[in-house]
Every structure is written in structure tokens, then in C-alpha cells.
Design a protein around this motif. Structure first.
Motif: not given
Ligand code: NDP
Length: 326
Positions: A222-224, A258-260, A247-250
């Protein structure tokens, strides 16, 4: 007969046992390598613990440097006597001898020692694809790289400096901060004491970052995300503190569209040509002195001491790379 580390069940480092075995003949497309230095990678702990699947009993480890002793049918790219390094082999590199598919093997230039090669090959190829392909880091670009004093991390600090980029590295102690700074980190954050996102915001005068490289996983996820600019890229490439799950994509919408990506070396080095090309870049940086991968004496463990080596690695007691010496 030869000696190797074997696991018959998943679990703590104690499940690793030194056993004798009769090496098989190299199969078609394989070479047999007498290992001189074996790379220890955090991924080996995932296989040992059961986080990553393996059919048991199993060898462990996927990286080593040594000398080709035999070649299997159909192999003409390598011959007995060649000095080589390999990564991403089938499990079993924690061994005096290992049979490896030729597409995982590179010839070692004279300027690179077996220990330098085993300390840098898998980790350096990883840094290569992360900084040069997953996201192409530009000169002067500021970015975050977690665990900057680790094996992958110290190579990333030096590679970033060679690219003229500004790596902010997270570390778990003041001593590791000094190490990362000396290796070329532009700034460091002790994530045991400081708020990562607040410090990144301060260092970038509120602009934050276009890319974050996170191998710590659960503890820093989350910090990232909070360190990224709108439409920034989160590169989640490891699980040192545990995997990121549920993880909830929301959350990607809430934190700024953001992109992951969740990449692995296997997804980038898919042919021997790609392996040779990336290794040439890595070896020339090592040979020129731009990347130093010397391993501290205390992190060169005997093959029989693999249990201890994993305890120190998982206890966050290592700096840079560690080796097993057969
Ligand atoms: P490291 O030498 O970086 O060791 C892991 C480091 O992670 C520790 O030294 C520690 O540094 C940090 N860390 C943070 N939280 C924890 C925790 N809870 N438990 C243990 N360590 C923690 O290992 P490697 O260089 O071998 O690998 C680095 C990471 O990169 C791993 O997560 C690995 O899986 C990943 N990797 C991914 C690849 C891919 O292609 N996807 C390929 C290669 C590696 P500190 O004390 O400073 O916090």
C-alpha cells in the motif's frame, strides 16, 4: 557419487538435507556443470517453504557458475572445459554437479570469476529487465526500489547510477542505508522507522514517482501505491515479507488510475539469444567496475551449511548477494 541439498518436505530451513546422489547423464540439449560457486536467491526460500510449488523430493536452487564436464546429445554451443554460468535451471543447483538445459547457460568471460558470476547472474538479469524493459528508466528519473541493500537491490543501485538515474532505496538499518548510498542510491529510506510515502513526497517536492519496484510484497504494497503519480506503474516482483493477496482492483482507481505488473525473469528471458544479450550488458558493467558484486566472506557458506545460509537471509541479516561454495 556427488553431494547435493535435497528437500523431502516443505518447511523451515531444517528441511534441507545434504545427500549423496548419482548424477544422471546429461539429456539431449543439456550440459553437466561442475559447480564452483552457487547463487543463493530469495526465491529458493519460497520453494523450500512451499510458497512456490515443487514436486518432492526435490533439489533446490537454480543458479551457479562452474565448468562444463559433459555435454548431452545434440549440444554444439558448449564443450567440456568451458567456464559457464547459468540461472533459471531446473531445481537442483545447490549441488556439486547439475545438469542444465543449454538455453539457460552463458559462457563466462575471463574477466568474471565464478563467484562474481554466481553472485550476479540471476539478480543482474532481473535488474536488467526491470530497469531496461518493464519500465525504461531514464537519466535523471527518480524512482523507488525496495530492499536496496539486498542482492538484487545493490545491483539495482549501481545500475541506476550507471544509467544516470536517481534511485531512492528502502533499507532495514542504518548500516544498510550506508551500503546502498555507497553503491549509488540517490537517497535511502529506513522503512522500519520512516513513513515511505511521506518521505518520497518530500524528496520529490510533492511530485511523487512514475515507477516503484517492490520485491518486499505484503508489508510495502500500500505504501508503494501511495508513492506513485497519477497513472504510475507499480512493479510488484517479489514476496520477501509475504505475498500480496486479496486485492480489490478499486484501490488502483482510488490511488490515481494506477498500473500494476507482476513480472518474472522467465517472462523476459525466453530464448538463449535474449540470455546472451542481457548477460553481455551485465558482464561488461561488472568488468568495467561499474557494478561490484564481491561477496563478503561471512556470506560465503559451505554447501553443507545451506540451512544456516537461509536462516541468515530470511532473518534480514545479509547485505548484497550470498553464495554456497561446494
Ligand atoms: P535480498 O538479498 O534482497 O533479501 C531480501 C531482503 O528483503 C532482506 O535482506 C530485507 O532487507 C528485505 N525484507 C523486507 N522485509 C522482509 C521480511 N519481512 N523478511 C525478510 N526480508 C525482508 O534477496 P534477493 O536479492 O535474492 O531477492 C530480492 C527480492 O527480489 C525477493 O523478493 C525475490 O523474490 C525477488 N526476485 C524476483 C525476481 C523476479 O523476476 N520476479 C527475480 C529475482 C528476485 P532489509 O533488511 O533492508 O529490509
Amino acid at each position: 557419487m556427488a553431494k547435493r541439498i535435497q528437500i523431502s518436505q516443505h518447511g523451515a530451513p531444517e528441511v534441507m538435507q545434504l545427500v549423496s546422489f548419482e548424477p544422471a547423464d546429461p539429456a539431449p540439449g543439456e550440459v553437466q556443470v561442475e559447480n564452483k560457486a552457487i547463487g543463493i536467491n530469495y526465491i529458493d526460500t519460497y520453494v523450500r517453504s512451499g510458497l512456490y510449488p515443487a514436486s518432492l523430493p526435490s533439489g533446490l536452487g537454480t543458479e551457479a557458475a562452474g565448468i562444463v564436464t559433459r555435454v548431452g546429445p545434440g549440444v554444439d554451443a558448449l564443450k567440456p572445459g568451458d567456464r559457464v554460468v547459468y540461472a533459471q535451471s531446473s531445481l537442483g543447483a545447490y549441488s556439486e554437479v547439475h545438469n542444465v538445459a543449454v538455453e539457460k547457460v552463458a559462457l563466462l568471460p575471463d574477466a568474471i570469476s565464478f563467484e562474481q558470476a554466481a553472485a550476479s547472474f540471476l539478480k543482474g538479469l532481473t535488474v536488467h529487465y526491470l530497469l531496461r524493459q518493464t519500465y525504461v528508466v531514464q537519466p535523471d528519473e527518480v524512482f523507488l526500489f525496495h530492499a536496496a541493500a539486498g542482492g538484487v537491490g545493490l545491483i539495482a543501485c549501481q545500475w541506476a547510477k550507471a544509467l544516470g538515474a536517481h534511485l531512492i532505496g528502502t533499507v532495514g538499518s542504518a548500516e544498510k542505508a550506508t551500503l546502498a548510498k555507497n553503491a549509488g542510491a540517490w537517497a535511502t529510506i529506513n522503512y522500519r522507522e520512516e513513513d515511505i510515502a511521506a518521505r518520497v513526497s518530500e524528496l520529490t517536492h510533492g511530485k511523487k514517482l512514475r515507477v516503484v519496484y517492490d520485491s518486499v510484497g505484503k508489508d510495502t504494497w500500500e505504501a508503494s501505491l501511495d508513492c506513485l503519480q497519477r497513472r504510475g506503474l507499480m512493479v510488484s516482483f517479489g514476496n520477501s515479507s509475504g505475498p500480496v493477496t486479496g486485492i480489490n482492483l478499486g484501490i488502483l482507481n482510488q490511488k490515481g488510475s494506477l498500473y500494476v505488473t507482476r513480472p518474472s525473469l522467465n517472462g523476459y528471458i525466453t530464448t538463449r539469444e535474449a540470455l546472451i544479450q542481457a548477460s553481455n550488458e551485465l558482464f561488461s558493467l561488472i568488468a568495467s567496475g561499474a557494478i561490484n558484486v564481491d561477496v563478503p566472506q561471512a556470506q560465503k557458506f559451505a554447501l553443507a551449511d545451506a540451512q544456516h545460509a537461509h536462516q541468515v537471509l530470511e532473518g534480514r541479516g545479509t547485505q548484497g548477494s550470498s553464495l554456497l561454495i561446494p
